[in-house]
Design a protein around this motif. Sequence first.
Motif, PDB file in Angstrom:
ATOM      1  N   LEU A  14      17.776 -40.071  52.829  1.00  0.00           N
ATOM      2  CA  LEU A  14      18.314 -38.977  53.623  1.00  0.00           C
ATOM      3  C   LEU A  14      18.048 -37.690  52.858  1.00  0.00           C
ATOM      4  CD1 LEU A  14      20.224 -38.419  56.138  1.00  0.00           C
ATOM      5  CD2 LEU A  14      22.095 -38.451  54.488  1.00  0.00           C
ATOM      6  N   ALA A  15      17.802 -36.591  53.549  1.00  0.00           N
ATOM      7  CA  ALA A  15      17.631 -35.300  52.874  1.00  0.00           C
ATOM      8  C   ALA A  15      18.051 -34.169  53.788  1.00  0.00           C
ATOM      9  CB  ALA A  15      16.189 -35.096  52.445  1.00  0.00           C
ATOM     10  N   HIS A  16      18.608 -33.143  53.180  1.00  0.00           N
ATOM     11  CA  HIS A  16      18.879 -31.912  53.903  1.00  0.00           C
ATOM     12  C   HIS A  16      18.671 -30.748  52.946  1.00  0.00           C
ATOM     13  CE1 HIS A  16      22.861 -32.265  52.005  1.00  0.00           C
ATOM     14  NE2 HIS A  16      23.041 -30.985  52.304  1.00  0.00           N
ATOM     15  N   ASN A  17      18.530 -29.573  53.524  1.00  0.00           N
ATOM     16  CA  ASN A  17      18.320 -28.379  52.717  1.00  0.00           C
ATOM     17  C   ASN A  17      19.606 -27.576  52.601  1.00  0.00           C
ATOM     18  OD1 ASN A  17      17.989 -27.729  55.571  1.00  0.00           O
ATOM     19  ND2 ASN A  17      17.406 -25.681  54.889  1.00  0.00           N
ATOM     20  N   HIS A  18      19.663 -26.767  51.551  1.00  0.00           N
ATOM     21  CA  HIS A  18      20.734 -25.798  51.386  1.00  0.00           C
ATOM     22  C   HIS A  18      20.101 -24.409  51.439  1.00  0.00           C
ATOM     23  CE1 HIS A  18      24.053 -28.394  49.241  1.00  0.00           C
ATOM     24  NE2 HIS A  18      23.910 -28.679  50.527  1.00  0.00           N
ATOM     25  N   MET A  78      13.896 -23.597  55.602  1.00  0.00           N
ATOM     26  CA  MET A  78      14.475 -23.676  54.256  1.00  0.00           C
ATOM     27  C   MET A  78      15.543 -22.612  53.971  1.00  0.00           C
ATOM     28  SD  MET A  78      14.406 -25.629  51.619  1.00  0.00           S
ATOM     29  CE  MET A  78      12.862 -26.489  51.484  1.00  0.00           C
ATOM     30  N   GLN A  79      15.293 -21.363  54.308  1.00  0.00           N
ATOM     31  CA  GLN A  79      16.243 -20.291  54.000  1.00  0.00           C
ATOM     32  C   GLN A  79      17.093 -19.882  55.198  1.00  0.00           C
ATOM     33  OE1 GLN A  79      14.498 -16.873  52.182  1.00  0.00           O
ATOM     34  NE2 GLN A  79      13.355 -18.069  50.695  1.00  0.00           N
ATOM     35  N   HIS A  80      16.897 -20.497  56.349  1.00  0.00           N
ATOM     36  CA  HIS A  80      17.523 -20.002  57.570  1.00  0.00           C
ATOM     37  C   HIS A  80      18.693 -20.832  58.074  1.00  0.00           C
ATOM     38  CE1 HIS A  80      14.193 -17.261  57.653  1.00  0.00           C
ATOM     39  NE2 HIS A  80      13.366 -18.280  57.554  1.00  0.00           N
ATOM     40  N   HIS A  81      18.544 -22.141  58.079  1.00  0.00           N
ATOM     41  CA  HIS A  81      19.604 -23.017  58.562  1.00  0.00           C
ATOM     42  C   HIS A  81      19.377 -24.420  57.990  1.00  0.00           C
ATOM     43  CE1 HIS A  81      16.349 -23.602  61.517  1.00  0.00           C
ATOM     44  NE2 HIS A  81      16.781 -24.850  61.561  1.00  0.00           N
ATOM     45  N   MET A 100      24.052 -22.120  58.831  1.00  0.00           N
ATOM     46  CA  MET A 100      23.807 -21.742  57.431  1.00  0.00           C
ATOM     47  C   MET A 100      24.565 -22.616  56.435  1.00  0.00           C
ATOM     48  SD  MET A 100      21.628 -19.309  57.187  1.00  0.00           S
ATOM     49  CE  MET A 100      21.931 -18.746  55.533  1.00  0.00           C
ATOM     50  N   SER A 101      25.659 -23.215  56.871  1.00  0.00           N
ATOM     51  CA  SER A 101      26.493 -23.927  55.908  1.00  0.00           C
ATOM     52  C   SER A 101      26.740 -25.394  56.243  1.00  0.00           C
ATOM     53  CB  SER A 101      27.842 -23.212  55.770  1.00  0.00           C
ATOM     54  OG  SER A 101      28.506 -23.200  57.016  1.00  0.00           O
ATOM     55  N   GLY A 102      26.029 -25.938  57.210  1.00  0.00           N
ATOM     56  CA  GLY A 102      26.235 -27.348  57.489  1.00  0.00           C
ATOM     57  C   GLY A 102      25.511 -27.812  58.736  1.00  0.00           C
ATOM     58  N   THR A 103      25.453 -29.128  58.875  1.00  0.00           N
ATOM     59  CA  THR A 103      24.880 -29.751  60.057  1.00  0.00           C
ATOM     60  C   THR A 103      25.616 -31.062  60.312  1.00  0.00           C
ATOM     61  OG1 THR A 103      22.832 -30.424  61.145  1.00  0.00           O
ATOM     62  CG2 THR A 103      23.040 -31.012  58.842  1.00  0.00           C
ATOM     63  N   SER A 116      21.263 -21.596  51.003  1.00  0.00           N
ATOM     64  CA  SER A 116      21.760 -20.715  49.941  1.00  0.00           C
ATOM     65  C   SER A 116      20.967 -20.874  48.646  1.00  0.00           C
ATOM     66  CB  SER A 116      23.232 -21.026  49.655  1.00  0.00           C
ATOM     67  OG  SER A 116      23.350 -22.321  49.073  1.00  0.00           O
ATOM     68  N   GLY A 117      20.256 -21.987  48.513  1.00  0.00           N
ATOM     69  CA  GLY A 117      19.526 -22.266  47.276  1.00  0.00           C
ATOM     70  C   GLY A 117      20.352 -23.037  46.260  1.00  0.00           C
ATOM     71  N   ALA A 118      21.626 -23.265  46.562  1.00  0.00           N
ATOM     72  CA  ALA A 118      22.507 -24.003  45.654  1.00  0.00           C
ATOM     73  C   ALA A 118      22.167 -25.487  45.702  1.00  0.00           C
ATOM     74  CB  ALA A 118      23.963 -23.790  46.036  1.00  0.00           C
ATOM     75  N   LEU A 119      22.092 -26.096  44.537  1.00  0.00           N
ATOM     76  CA  LEU A 119      21.749 -27.521  44.471  1.00  0.00           C
ATOM     77  C   LEU A 119      22.978 -28.422  44.382  1.00  0.00           C
ATOM     78  CD1 LEU A 119      18.625 -27.458  42.149  1.00  0.00           C
ATOM     79  CD2 LEU A 119      18.707 -28.069  44.560  1.00  0.00           C
ATOM     80  N   ARG A 120      24.124 -27.872  44.192  1.00  0.00           N
ATOM     81  CA  ARG A 120      25.326 -28.691  44.041  1.00  0.00           C
ATOM     82  C   ARG A 120      25.704 -29.346  45.371  1.00  0.00           C
ATOM     83  NH1 ARG A 120      30.433 -27.578  40.537  1.00  0.00           N
ATOM     84  NH2 ARG A 120      28.687 -27.099  39.226  1.00  0.00           N
TER      85      ARG A 120
END
Length: 150
Positions: free
Chosen positions: A97-101, A45-48, A73-76, A103-107
């Motif tokens: 589909l789902a992915h995590n951010h 969740m917080q790493h990649h 950290m910023s994409g896949t 950074s914690g940003a939801l935008r």
Amino acid sequence: MKVDFYNIPEIKVSYSDKVKANERPTITCSRDASRIFREAHKDCMQHHEECYVMFLNRANRVLGIMLVGVGGMSGTVVDIRIILQTALKVNCSGICLAHNHPSGALRPSPQDVFLTKKLKEACGLMDIQLLDHIIVTEESYVSLADEGLF
């Protein structure tokens, strides 16, 4: 032309369905899906970033989930062909589909919206419904479907 069949690779794609339909979770809203996806993302969740796809039957019962992308950290990178290959194999009617951010940003980023629209178009060609694209963080989630972004 003579073909030596012993030098041609055999292709196998498999799906093991060992859970009874009535024992599978049912997805009725984005919150249901986000709970499953948050659990799938708990170790990164917080790493990649990681991207998962949930495959659903006609009654929106979960056939399974699959990791389709691991990034930084910023994409896949997500290959739509791999998603559709699996969707066809499991005979699903819908996908989320789902992915995590991390950074914690939801935008959602412009790339997130672009991928969603491209996947929706590809799914439409196969009569598979793209139900949602969810971004999860440790604190919350955002549904691109609920936000009307595709």
